[in-house]
Design a protein around this motif. Sequence first.
Motif, PDB file in Angstrom:
ATOM      1  N   ILE A   1     115.701 -14.523  78.986  1.00 14.09           N
ATOM      2  CA  ILE A   1     115.808 -13.142  78.487  1.00 14.09           C
ATOM      3  C   ILE A   1     114.683 -12.854  77.488  1.00 14.09           C
ATOM      4  CG2 ILE A   1     118.288 -12.847  78.876  1.00 14.09           C
ATOM      5  CD1 ILE A   1     118.802 -13.789  76.017  1.00 14.09           C
TER       6      ILE A   1
ATOM      7  N   ASP B   1     121.456  -9.697  76.501  1.00 17.51           N
ATOM      8  CA  ASP B   1     120.281  -9.202  77.232  1.00 17.51           C
ATOM      9  C   ASP B   1     118.979  -9.643  76.581  1.00 17.51           C
ATOM     10  OD1 ASP B   1     121.650  -7.579  79.215  1.00 17.51           O
ATOM     11  OD2 ASP B   1     122.215  -6.299  77.516  1.00 17.51           O
ATOM     12  N   SER B   2     119.080  -9.999  75.300  1.00 22.90           N
ATOM     13  CA  SER B   2     117.881 -10.346  74.540  1.00 22.90           C
ATOM     14  C   SER B   2     118.318 -11.056  73.262  1.00 22.90           C
ATOM     15  CB  SER B   2     117.112  -9.059  74.197  1.00 22.90           C
ATOM     16  OG  SER B   2     116.118  -9.302  73.223  1.00 22.90           O
TER      17      SER B   2
ATOM     18  N   GLU C   1     122.504 -16.547  75.487  1.00 21.48           N
ATOM     19  CA  GLU C   1     122.003 -16.104  76.797  1.00 21.48           C
ATOM     20  C   GLU C   1     123.083 -16.350  77.861  1.00 21.48           C
ATOM     21  OE1 GLU C   1     118.880 -18.535  78.614  1.00 21.48           O
ATOM     22  OE2 GLU C   1     117.983 -16.742  79.493  1.00 21.48           O
TER      23      GLU C   1
ATOM     24  N   ALA D   1     121.366   0.749  72.656  1.00 20.16           N
ATOM     25  CA  ALA D   1     121.466  -0.702  72.480  1.00 20.16           C
ATOM     26  C   ALA D   1     122.078  -1.019  71.124  1.00 20.16           C
ATOM     27  CB  ALA D   1     120.076  -1.338  72.560  1.00 20.16           C
TER      28      ALA D   1
ATOM     29  N   ARG E   1     130.169  -8.651  74.799  1.00 18.64           N
ATOM     30  CA  ARG E   1     129.611  -8.340  76.126  1.00 18.64           C
ATOM     31  C   ARG E   1     130.621  -7.608  77.001  1.00 18.64           C
ATOM     32  NH1 ARG E   1     124.830  -7.354  78.000  1.00 18.64           N
ATOM     33  NH2 ARG E   1     126.044  -5.474  77.591  1.00 18.64           N
TER      34      ARG E   1
ATOM     35  N   GLY F   1     116.134  -5.774  78.364  1.00  8.99           N
ATOM     36  CA  GLY F   1     117.374  -5.445  79.072  1.00  8.99           C
ATOM     37  C   GLY F   1     117.193  -4.102  79.762  1.00  8.99           C
ATOM     38  N   GLY F   2     118.117  -3.187  79.515  1.00  9.92           N
ATOM     39  CA  GLY F   2     117.997  -1.859  80.108  1.00  9.92           C
ATOM     40  C   GLY F   2     117.205  -0.897  79.245  1.00  9.92           C
TER      41      GLY F   2
ATOM     42  N   THR G   1     122.538  -2.224  76.384  1.00  9.23           N
ATOM     43  CA  THR G   1     121.707  -3.388  76.068  1.00  9.23           C
ATOM     44  C   THR G   1     122.200  -4.112  74.813  1.00  9.23           C
ATOM     45  OG1 THR G   1     119.805  -2.403  77.139  1.00  9.23           O
ATOM     46  CG2 THR G   1     119.352  -4.143  75.524  1.00  9.23           C
TER      47      THR G   1
END
Lengths: 303, 255
Positions: free
Chosen positions: A237, A186-187, A181, A123, A155, A9-10, A161
């Motif tokens: 992801i 993100d993961s 997902e 995260a 979310r 993700g980020g 993240t």
Amino acid sequence: MVKTDVKIGGLNLKNPVLTASGTFGYGIEFADFVDLNKLGGFIVKGTTLNHREGNPYPRSAETPMGMLNAVGLQNKGVDYFASNIYPQLKDFDTNVIVNVSGACIEDYVACAEKVAALDKIPAIELNISCPNVKQGGMAFGVQAASAAEVVSAVRKAYPKTLIVKLSPNVTDITEIARAVEGAGADSVSLINTLLGMAIDSEKRRPLLSTITGGMSGPAVKPIALRMVWQVAKAVKIPVVGIGGITTGSDAVEFLLAGASAIEVGTANFMNPAVTGEIVDYIEDYLVRHKMNSIDELIGALEV
Amino acid sequence: MKKVLVDLTIREVEQLNATCVLLLMTAESPLPAVLPGQFAELRIDGTPTVMLRRPISIHSFSPEKNEIGFLVQLVGDGTRWLGNLKAGDKVNTLLPLGNGFTLPTDKNANLLLVGGGVGSAPLYYLAEELKRGGYNFTLLIGARSAKDLYRRDAYEALGRVEYTTEDGTLGQKGYVTNHTVLGEKFTQIYTCGPKPMMLSVAKYARENNVPCEVSLENKMACGLGACLCCVEDTKEGHKCVCTDGPVFSIDELKW
């Protein structure tokens, strides 16, 4: 210098080695054995909105090449974490990730919002798969619809993240992975512990106060590896691989199966220095195999 | 206290009785300082049924000899592996762990150390330190039978030792809590042994208004306060025996 950094993700990890929640405390317990800044990151103990005492003793039982635990998310709550633990962690030069758990969607959201307010936590890992509490997440994680519902609510409230930790106690883990997902994760990280049981035959009693508990350790690795391989093919992801990783070569196997990062869990109890050793092993592996970047290793399984 | 992960080398294995061995070990570099009541986690190698380290209390410690002693009761595959080790063998060890006993600040304190069976192991190092500090103490050790008592000469060399045995083969017959030495006035009690014995000692301490520290034992995994498996249900909720203990004041416990 080989390139070992990965992106989830980020989140930028300097290497793919993370620690599994509940096996590494708040990191600082291991500081005598591991340079925490050397890790890609560490995932701290499962945190809930309110204080939880956890389950009664006995909470653990050793099994052949594995163990069962039934800790039941003992923690002092997210506010305690923010005011007492976070100040000790915020200056580490690594990613500190909080594992967030809850009994209902509102609790997950409220806890995630409080963690979002902590600058140096980039995260969360959303635990929808704890097998050890009655309304402890696993109820959410075993149905695609409820898994998607909780992930989608978090979310909306959590801008950084979002990694979602999946339960292996399902018929088809790829279905749950695709559902979360779709809900904006993100993961995904997998696997959480497998529901198991142990009995003292002489006393004719269960070894855990809760009768059943979560199984982890080297014995679960083949199952975890298979699930990571299946999920990595099923979602776009990044996947974080967890389950019985005890050596550097175990970690490489998960990367080959398609994991972008890995978490070391029960092995921390066997060797508190193991995470640093796995970081070194992966770097050495890349050099030995003449790879310039870890990207050449992720998903490189030849079938 | 800084913890270390170190390969200890066995110097000597002494079989004390059918189910108990004394392992004396050393290290290439100086061992870290260790407090009486602390413990170590020993890695068990080559035994497929044993994955986790075994928590073993520190029985003796000598910085001069760079030597640490563990008294191991052979109860399962892990401890039997330890019992089969020979001089020169190595054991990967995590130490020192836990908090240790609180040593008295008053040099005139009159201390009572109560041990039961192999549970009295950590009291030996405590007694060594108390002797070194010039404290006045009495060791009271209980066992089923005289044959279950080990290293009597070593304990007796440290100071006054009283015994009880359930079959009357040594010392006074009965349990430690029936021994006449308890008629004396003590200012602090330390105890380690089977839980029923420690519960009786704690009851005696409460009734006589004597501060009492107990060393607990339970199933552990990490030994570092991370896994939260080894909890004791205290007045302040679940606490880790490995890091908040193994030594607790009875005032902290729900006993």
